[in-house]
Design a protein around this motif. Sequence first.
Motif, PDB file in Angstrom:
ATOM      1  N   GLU A   1       0.799  -1.261  -0.016  1.00 16.33           N
ATOM      2  CA  GLU A   1       0.048  -0.064  -0.060  1.00 16.33           C
ATOM      3  C   GLU A   1       0.872   1.359   0.049  1.00 16.33           C
ATOM      4  OE1 GLU A   1      -3.170  -0.249   3.076  1.00 16.33           O
ATOM      5  OE2 GLU A   1      -3.120  -2.324   2.866  1.00 16.33           O
ATOM      6  N   TRP A   2       1.447   1.598  -1.116  1.00 17.52           N
ATOM      7  CA  TRP A   2       2.300   2.658  -1.147  1.00 17.52           C
ATOM      8  C   TRP A   2       1.684   4.128  -0.905  1.00 17.52           C
ATOM      9  CZ3 TRP A   2       7.088   1.154  -2.640  1.00 17.52           C
ATOM     10  CH2 TRP A   2       7.134  -0.028  -3.152  1.00 17.52           C
ATOM     11  N   ASP A   3       0.226   4.214  -1.386  1.00 12.91           N
ATOM     12  CA  ASP A   3      -0.224   5.285  -0.917  1.00 12.91           C
ATOM     13  C   ASP A   3      -0.598   5.751   0.413  1.00 12.91           C
ATOM     14  OD1 ASP A   3      -2.134   3.225  -0.851  1.00 12.91           O
ATOM     15  OD2 ASP A   3      -3.554   4.158  -1.684  1.00 12.91           O
ATOM     16  N   TRP A   4      -0.470   4.257   1.306  1.00 13.32           N
ATOM     17  CA  TRP A   4      -0.730   4.600   2.711  1.00 13.32           C
ATOM     18  C   TRP A   4       0.556   5.478   3.486  1.00 13.32           C
ATOM     19  CZ3 TRP A   4      -3.747   4.123   6.832  1.00 13.32           C
ATOM     20  CH2 TRP A   4      -3.199   4.143   8.294  1.00 13.32           C
ATOM     21  N   TYR A   5       1.624   5.067   2.826  1.00 15.47           N
ATOM     22  CA  TYR A   5       2.832   5.789   3.127  1.00 15.47           C
ATOM     23  C   TYR A   5       3.068   7.372   2.791  1.00 15.47           C
ATOM     24  CZ  TYR A   5       3.901   1.408   5.512  1.00 15.47           C
ATOM     25  OH  TYR A   5       4.100   0.241   6.229  1.00 15.47           O
ATOM     26  N   THR A   6       1.956   7.872   2.116  1.00 18.59           N
ATOM     27  CA  THR A   6       2.105   9.231   1.669  1.00 18.59           C
ATOM     28  C   THR A   6       1.179  10.161   3.074  1.00 18.59           C
ATOM     29  OG1 THR A   6      -0.096   9.052   0.891  1.00 18.59           O
ATOM     30  CG2 THR A   6       1.632   8.908  -0.456  1.00 18.59           C
ATOM     31  N   LYS A   7       0.661   9.494   3.832  1.00 15.84           N
ATOM     32  CA  LYS A   7       0.181  10.199   5.024  1.00 15.84           C
ATOM     33  C   LYS A   7      -0.743  11.079   4.637  1.00 15.84           C
ATOM     34  CE  LYS A   7       3.091  12.345   7.456  1.00 15.84           C
ATOM     35  NZ  LYS A   7       3.595  13.107   8.825  1.00 15.84           N
ATOM     36  N   GLY A   8      -1.338  10.955   3.354  1.00 15.55           N
ATOM     37  CA  GLY A   8      -2.440  11.968   2.464  1.00 15.55           C
ATOM     38  C   GLY A   8      -1.804  13.066   2.075  1.00 15.55           C
ATOM     39  N   GLU A   9      -0.298  13.051   1.906  1.00 18.21           N
ATOM     40  CA  GLU A   9       0.109  14.167   1.452  1.00 18.21           C
ATOM     41  C   GLU A   9       0.913  14.078   0.095  1.00 18.21           C
ATOM     42  OE1 GLU A   9       3.330  15.531   4.361  1.00 18.21           O
ATOM     43  OE2 GLU A   9       2.117  15.276   6.125  1.00 18.21           O
ATOM     44  N   ASN A  10       1.675  15.061  -0.373  1.00 12.34           N
ATOM     45  CA  ASN A  10       2.467  14.766  -1.606  1.00 12.34           C
ATOM     46  C   ASN A  10       3.707  14.485  -1.380  1.00 12.34           C
ATOM     47  OD1 ASN A  10       0.242  15.273  -3.564  1.00 12.34           O
ATOM     48  ND2 ASN A  10       0.606  17.367  -3.368  1.00 12.34           N
ATOM     49  N   ALA A  11       3.987  13.281  -0.707  1.00 10.74           N
ATOM     50  CA  ALA A  11       5.243  12.859  -0.257  1.00 10.74           C
ATOM     51  C   ALA A  11       4.951  11.590   0.536  1.00 10.74           C
ATOM     52  CB  ALA A  11       5.795  13.639   0.837  1.00 10.74           C
TER      53      ALA A  11
ATOM     54  N   PHE B   1       9.950  10.606   8.687  1.00  7.56           N
ATOM     55  CA  PHE B   1      10.916  10.751   8.241  1.00  7.56           C
ATOM     56  C   PHE B   1      10.238  10.941   6.465  1.00  7.56           C
ATOM     57  CE2 PHE B   1      15.697   9.740   8.245  1.00  7.56           C
ATOM     58  CZ  PHE B   1      15.932  10.217   6.827  1.00  7.56           C
ATOM     59  N   LYS B   2      10.237  12.120   6.042  1.00  5.32           N
ATOM     60  CA  LYS B   2      10.171  12.452   4.850  1.00  5.32           C
ATOM     61  C   LYS B   2      11.019  11.930   3.618  1.00  5.32           C
ATOM     62  CE  LYS B   2       7.572  16.402   3.708  1.00  5.32           C
ATOM     63  NZ  LYS B   2       7.199  17.570   3.328  1.00  5.32           N
ATOM     64  N   ILE B   3      10.668  11.252   2.857  1.00  9.16           N
ATOM     65  CA  ILE B   3      11.842  10.919   1.828  1.00  9.16           C
ATOM     66  C   ILE B   3      11.803  11.778   0.613  1.00  9.16           C
ATOM     67  CG2 ILE B   3      12.484   9.198   0.078  1.00  9.16           C
ATOM     68  CD1 ILE B   3      10.535   7.144   1.687  1.00  9.16           C
TER      69      ILE B   3
END
Length: 461
Positions: A195-205, A220-222
């Motif tokens: 679930e890649w989208d989960w790891y965005t926290k709902g942000e553009n990151a 830790f924003k990538i």
Amino acid sequence: MIKLSFLFLFISIFNSCSTSTPDSKLEGTPLPATPTSPIVTLTDAEAMDQVQKDVVKYFWEYAETNSKLARERYHEGDPSFESNIITTGGSGFGLMTLIVGIERGFIPRGEAVLRLTTALTFLENADRFHGAWSHWIDGNTGKVIPFGTKDNGGDIVETAFLCQGILAVREYFKNGNSAEKALALKADNLWKGVEWDWYTKGENALYWHWSPNYGWDMNFKIQGYDECLLAYVLGAASPTHPIPAAAYHDAWARKGNITNSGSQYGIPVILNYNGASGNVGPLFWSQYSYLGLDPRGLKDAYADYWKLTQNHSKIINQYCIANPKKWNGYSDKCWGLTASYTRNNDGSTGYTAHQPLNDTGVITPTAALSAFPFTPVESMKFLHYLYDENKSTLVGIAGPYDAFSPHYNWVTKRYLAIDQGTIAPMIENHRTGLIWKLFMQAPEVKQGLVKLGFSSTQHGF
């Protein structure tokens, strides 16, 4: 996969590890024995064959016994040391290494299919956190082994490196016999479950970690540039849980501020390397994402990725030749800086990300060997330095030891999966382009790259 402040956490964990008693010999058809010193100087082809054959042993003869995945590390003389700790990213590199072993005839194809089926079945049943695996997994139970107090859940970067290998497995076996097709189907299902989208926290990151106990506390924003490009590529490529293109442009590319117009040794740097102040970082930053991702002819709004990766290797080579710190032994045939074991000032063994701004006098063989596609002449000099001149001291049971220092007359007889695992695939990419072909032929990968604004003259999009 160790970057900036996260590196210090890894170093503290790494240095606190304890030893234990030896275990029994691992099963698997042994590879041919390697002589301690060659009778005659090897040809270039013989040298490449030998080092590829040697490093395959790490993932074949010295794999974790239950899961058949890659052990985090292996200490020669102490085979039971941390023998149950699987490294997720290193296992992805190991999957690609075993493909090279099959293709080169070093390991039996049928036996490899059985081994890989066991490995992927283990991953099906191991702990997952919104589809992502943890950095470390217990090979006996499939449960997470915390990489740190709050790092006890999903690691999307390690998962990306694992999925790179999983996709290569799918593509390599998808048209094979019934057992191979079943293996490819397992690989496909594992990849689609992240679930890649989960790891965005709902942000553009993308955010590196999520814990069921601590949530997003690590925060830790990538952001680029470092080894993590692949996470954004695969996140965009996912057919089930994709991330938006804006995440790549806003976070990874820092809204365009990722670019750098400077140079080192007259060679353009091209992108800003995290924490490097206009210089370049450790060489694994131009290797981990590019085991499968083919940089030849690959471009987007921010870089020509062939020039980027090639220039990185050339700059590290030129730095070692210039040798501004005057370490004994650095030369045009003894070079290469990346994350690995190191020698501390007190003579003890530690871990650090060697680079021009963090040069401790330690050479890491995987750095130059995994740069073969980018600096073939310079890397070949280093390969012959290892196998023709120093094999009895710098090469062990599973290929070149992890690190050494001519200045201190020091070598560590230890291995790390993330270092051994890039050597055979990158040399094979130099020789035949095999792993690049497999990964880039995956239709999702092309779609993801196009979505992010990439083009490739090599692969026709």
